[in-house]
Design an enzyme around this catalytic site. Structure first.
Site, PDB file in Angstrom:
ATOM      1  N   LYS A   1      -5.170   4.798  -4.424  1.00 34.59           N
ATOM      2  CA  LYS A   1      -4.993   3.563  -5.201  1.00 34.59           C
ATOM      3  C   LYS A   1      -5.424   3.742  -6.655  1.00 34.59           C
ATOM      4  CE  LYS A   1      -3.366   1.027  -1.801  1.00 34.59           C
ATOM      5  NZ  LYS A   1      -1.926   0.725  -1.752  1.00 34.59           N
TER       6      LYS A   1
ATOM      7  N   TYR B   1      -8.208   6.562   0.447  1.00 30.84           N
ATOM      8  CA  TYR B   1      -7.526   5.332   0.002  1.00 30.84           C
ATOM      9  C   TYR B   1      -7.847   5.053  -1.471  1.00 30.84           C
ATOM     10  CZ  TYR B   1      -5.946   0.437   0.634  1.00 30.84           C
ATOM     11  OH  TYR B   1      -5.290  -0.775   0.556  1.00 30.84           O
TER      12      TYR B   1
ATOM     13  N   ALA C   1      -8.700   7.258  -3.754  1.00 32.28           N
ATOM     14  CA  ALA C   1      -8.015   8.261  -4.577  1.00 32.28           C
ATOM     15  C   ALA C   1      -6.544   7.870  -4.744  1.00 32.28           C
ATOM     16  CB  ALA C   1      -8.126   9.637  -3.928  1.00 32.28           C
TER      17      ALA C   1
ATOM     18  N   ASP D   1      10.950   6.577   5.430  1.00 36.13           N
ATOM     19  CA  ASP D   1       9.530   6.864   5.226  1.00 36.13           C
ATOM     20  C   ASP D   1       9.354   7.216   3.750  1.00 36.13           C
ATOM     21  OD1 ASP D   1       7.047   8.049   4.956  1.00 36.13           O
ATOM     22  OD2 ASP D   1       7.182   9.206   6.816  1.00 36.13           O
TER      23      ASP D   1
ATOM     24  N   ASN E   1       5.009  -1.279  -2.198  1.00 30.86           N
ATOM     25  CA  ASN E   1       3.974  -1.958  -1.423  1.00 30.86           C
ATOM     26  C   ASN E   1       3.536  -1.186  -0.184  1.00 30.86           C
ATOM     27  OD1 ASN E   1       2.632  -4.564  -0.223  1.00 30.86           O
ATOM     28  ND2 ASN E   1       4.172  -3.954   1.293  1.00 30.86           N
TER      29      ASN E   1
ATOM     30  N   GLY F   1       7.752  -1.323   2.589  1.00 30.65           N
ATOM     31  CA  GLY F   1       6.834  -1.961   3.526  1.00 30.65           C
ATOM     32  C   GLY F   1       7.046  -3.468   3.559  1.00 30.65           C
TER      33      GLY F   1
ATOM     34  N   ARG G   1       6.129  -6.340   7.140  1.00 25.65           N
ATOM     35  CA  ARG G   1       4.935  -7.078   7.601  1.00 25.65           C
ATOM     36  C   ARG G   1       4.049  -7.447   6.411  1.00 25.65           C
ATOM     37  NH1 ARG G   1       1.555  -3.664  10.580  1.00 25.65           N
ATOM     38  NH2 ARG G   1       2.729  -1.789  10.074  1.00 25.65           N
TER      39      ARG G   1
HETATM   40  P1  NAP Z   1       0.327  -3.959   6.714  1.00 23.90           P
HETATM   41  O1  NAP Z   1       0.379  -5.358   7.192  1.00 23.90           O
HETATM   42  O2  NAP Z   1      -0.343  -2.911   7.527  1.00 23.90           O
HETATM   43  O3  NAP Z   1       1.822  -3.506   6.382  1.00 23.90           O
HETATM   44  C1  NAP Z   1       2.075  -2.215   5.904  1.00 23.90           C
HETATM   45  C2  NAP Z   1       3.537  -2.099   5.561  1.00 23.90           C
HETATM   46  O4  NAP Z   1       3.772  -0.784   5.024  1.00 23.90           O
HETATM   47  C3  NAP Z   1       4.438  -2.243   6.780  1.00 23.90           C
HETATM   48  O5  NAP Z   1       5.594  -2.935   6.379  1.00 23.90           O
HETATM   49  C4  NAP Z   1       4.771  -0.801   7.141  1.00 23.90           C
HETATM   50  O6  NAP Z   1       6.017  -0.646   7.806  1.00 23.90           O
HETATM   51  C5  NAP Z   1       4.843  -0.196   5.754  1.00 23.90           C
HETATM   52  N1  NAP Z   1       4.687   1.255   5.762  1.00 23.90           N
HETATM   53  C6  NAP Z   1       3.608   1.980   6.163  1.00 23.90           C
HETATM   54  N2  NAP Z   1       3.853   3.294   6.031  1.00 23.90           N
HETATM   55  C7  NAP Z   1       5.109   3.400   5.518  1.00 23.90           C
HETATM   56  C8  NAP Z   1       5.939   4.485   5.160  1.00 23.90           C
HETATM   57  N3  NAP Z   1       5.520   5.745   5.301  1.00 23.90           N
HETATM   58  N4  NAP Z   1       7.178   4.221   4.674  1.00 23.90           N
HETATM   59  C9  NAP Z   1       7.626   2.957   4.538  1.00 23.90           C
HETATM   60  N5  NAP Z   1       6.876   1.888   4.870  1.00 23.90           N
HETATM   61  C10 NAP Z   1       5.652   2.102   5.349  1.00 23.90           C
HETATM   62  O7  NAP Z   1      -0.391  -3.866   5.285  1.00 23.90           O
HETATM   63  P2  NAP Z   1      -0.635  -4.947   4.143  1.00 23.90           P
HETATM   64  O8  NAP Z   1      -2.005  -5.430   4.273  1.00 23.90           O
HETATM   65  O9  NAP Z   1       0.496  -5.907   4.044  1.00 23.90           O
HETATM   66  O10 NAP Z   1      -0.640  -3.967   2.884  1.00 23.90           O
HETATM   67  C11 NAP Z   1       0.434  -3.882   1.970  1.00 23.90           C
HETATM   68  C12 NAP Z   1      -0.065  -3.133   0.738  1.00 23.90           C
HETATM   69  O11 NAP Z   1      -1.168  -3.836   0.162  1.00 23.90           O
HETATM   70  C13 NAP Z   1      -0.591  -1.720   1.047  1.00 23.90           C
HETATM   71  O12 NAP Z   1      -0.239  -0.855   0.000  1.00 23.90           O
HETATM   72  C14 NAP Z   1      -2.098  -1.916   1.078  1.00 23.90           C
HETATM   73  O13 NAP Z   1      -2.791  -0.729   0.772  1.00 23.90           O
HETATM   74  C15 NAP Z   1      -2.270  -2.968   0.013  1.00 23.90           C
HETATM   75  N6  NAP Z   1      -3.527  -3.718   0.136  1.00 23.90           N
HETATM   76  C16 NAP Z   1      -3.789  -4.477   1.247  1.00 23.90           C
HETATM   77  C17 NAP Z   1      -4.984  -5.163   1.325  1.00 23.90           C
HETATM   78  C18 NAP Z   1      -5.345  -6.042   2.497  1.00 23.90           C
HETATM   79  O14 NAP Z   1      -6.497  -6.500   2.552  1.00 23.90           O
HETATM   80  N7  NAP Z   1      -4.471  -6.302   3.440  1.00 23.90           N
HETATM   81  C19 NAP Z   1      -5.912  -5.071   0.286  1.00 23.90           C
HETATM   82  C20 NAP Z   1      -5.613  -4.290  -0.817  1.00 23.90           C
HETATM   83  C21 NAP Z   1      -4.413  -3.625  -0.881  1.00 23.90           C
HETATM   84  P3  NAP Z   1       6.134  -0.766   9.427  1.00 23.90           P
HETATM   85  O15 NAP Z   1       6.054  -2.247   9.718  1.00 23.90           O
HETATM   86  O16 NAP Z   1       7.452  -0.196   9.754  1.00 23.90           O
HETATM   87  O17 NAP Z   1       4.975  -0.013  10.001  1.00 23.90           O
END
Ligand code: NAP
Length: 242
Positions: free
Chosen positions: A157, A153, A155, A59, A88, A8, A11
């Site tokens: 995490k 989510y 479960a 994926d 990530n 991931g 982004r």
């Molecule tokens: P995001 O901006 O929505 O980005 C998600 C990333 O995951 C994207 O690069 C996406 O790729 C990739 N992805 C999704 N499904 C995938 C799959 N099946 N295989 C490979 N890549 C996949 O999310 P983010 O906020 O940066 O979150 C990153 C991590 O931090 C996640 O694990 C999230 O649960 C965790 N997190 C985020 C927050 C928050 O507030 N933002 C808080 C706590 C934890 P594409 O671009 O190709 O779709």
């Protein structure tokens, strides 16, 4: 050449982590699943930081796709290994459990938990052989304290936190550390649709965090200096009570 894989990485937090690792001297493998142009943008930024990188599309929830991509990379780089892995990739599909479709339950668990297995398992052996590795799993404040509307989510995490602690104990002797990072609210696409003004009031720091702040923490956990930190969950949440 030192190699790091960020799932991931196209982004949000993953992109910021790619850039941090590039600045630390890593050749960065940027994984994504659907947003090719975003992955290209991350790669451009890695180049602007003066480093090389490459894009690996798969994926993480798909065992076959993941294995094929990683095996192809390993065959093309027989003398190299991926010493840093940041699991990530993640999604959220929020709903009260009473209304939650089965598909949303499985999709969130598949990407976070099966994704962790699918990517980590094939990369572990080379880390053990080389007696150095760093694995960082992106958890969440929700995995620590739960959140209504996020049973799937939470479960996923919570599971990744437990897996982190187990794996850390399996590989510590080989100088491979495994830690989880538990962000609170971080300004990315994932928060789209949430009421920022209302949520900010629940955060002592009175703001959302930035992807770059999370990336700095990941950078430290990856460093040699963090070699005695393993099996831990490090929160980064502006003081949000956990
Ligand atoms: P995001 O901006 O929505 O980005 C998600 C990333 O995951 C994207 O690069 C996406 O790729 C990739 N992805 C999704 N499904 C995938 C799959 N099946 N295989 C490979 N890549 C996949 O999310 P983010 O906020 O940066 O979150 C990153 C991590 O931090 C996640 O694990 C999230 O649960 C965790 N997190 C985020 C927050 C928050 O507030 N933002 C808080 C706590 C934890 P594409 O671009 O190709 O779709």
């Amino acid at each position: 050449m030192k190699y790091a894989l960020v799932t991931g990485g196209s982004r949000g937090i993953g992109r910021a982590v790619c850039l941090k690792l590039a600045r630390m001297g890593y050749h960065v493998l940027i994984n994504y699943v659907s947003h090719a142009e975003e992955a290209e943008a991350t790669l451009r930024m890695v180049h602007e930081a003066g480093r090389e990188g490459e894009i690996l599309k798969f994926d993480v929830s798909n065992r076959q796709q993941t294995t094929e991509a990683l095996e192809a990379w390993m065959e093309a780089h027989p003398d190299a290994y991926i010493e840093v892995l940041v699991n990530n990739a993640g999604i959220r599909r929020d709903n009260l459990l009473v209304f939650m479709p089965e598909e949303d339950w499985h999709r969130v668990l598949d990407i976070t938990l099966s994704g962790f297995y699918n990517v980590t398992q094939p990369l572990l052996q080379p880390m053990l052989v080389h007696k150095f590795g760093r694995i960082i799993n992106m958890a969440s404040v929700t995995g620590l304290k739960g959140m209504p509307g996020q049973a799937n989510y939470a479960a996923a995490k919570g599971g990744i936190i437990a897996a982190t602690k187990s794996l850390a104990q399996e590989v510590a002797r080989k100088n491979v550390t495994v830690n989880a990072v538990a962000p609170g609210f971080i300004q990315t696409d994932m928060l789209e649709g949430l009421d920022e003004a209302a949520l900010k009031k629940t955060i002592p720091a009175n703001r959302f965090g930035t992807p770059e702040e999370v990336a700095e923490l990941v950078g430290f956990l990856v460093s040699k200096e963090a070699g005695y930190i393993t099996g831990n969950v490090i929160s980064i949440n502006g003081g949000l009570y956990t």
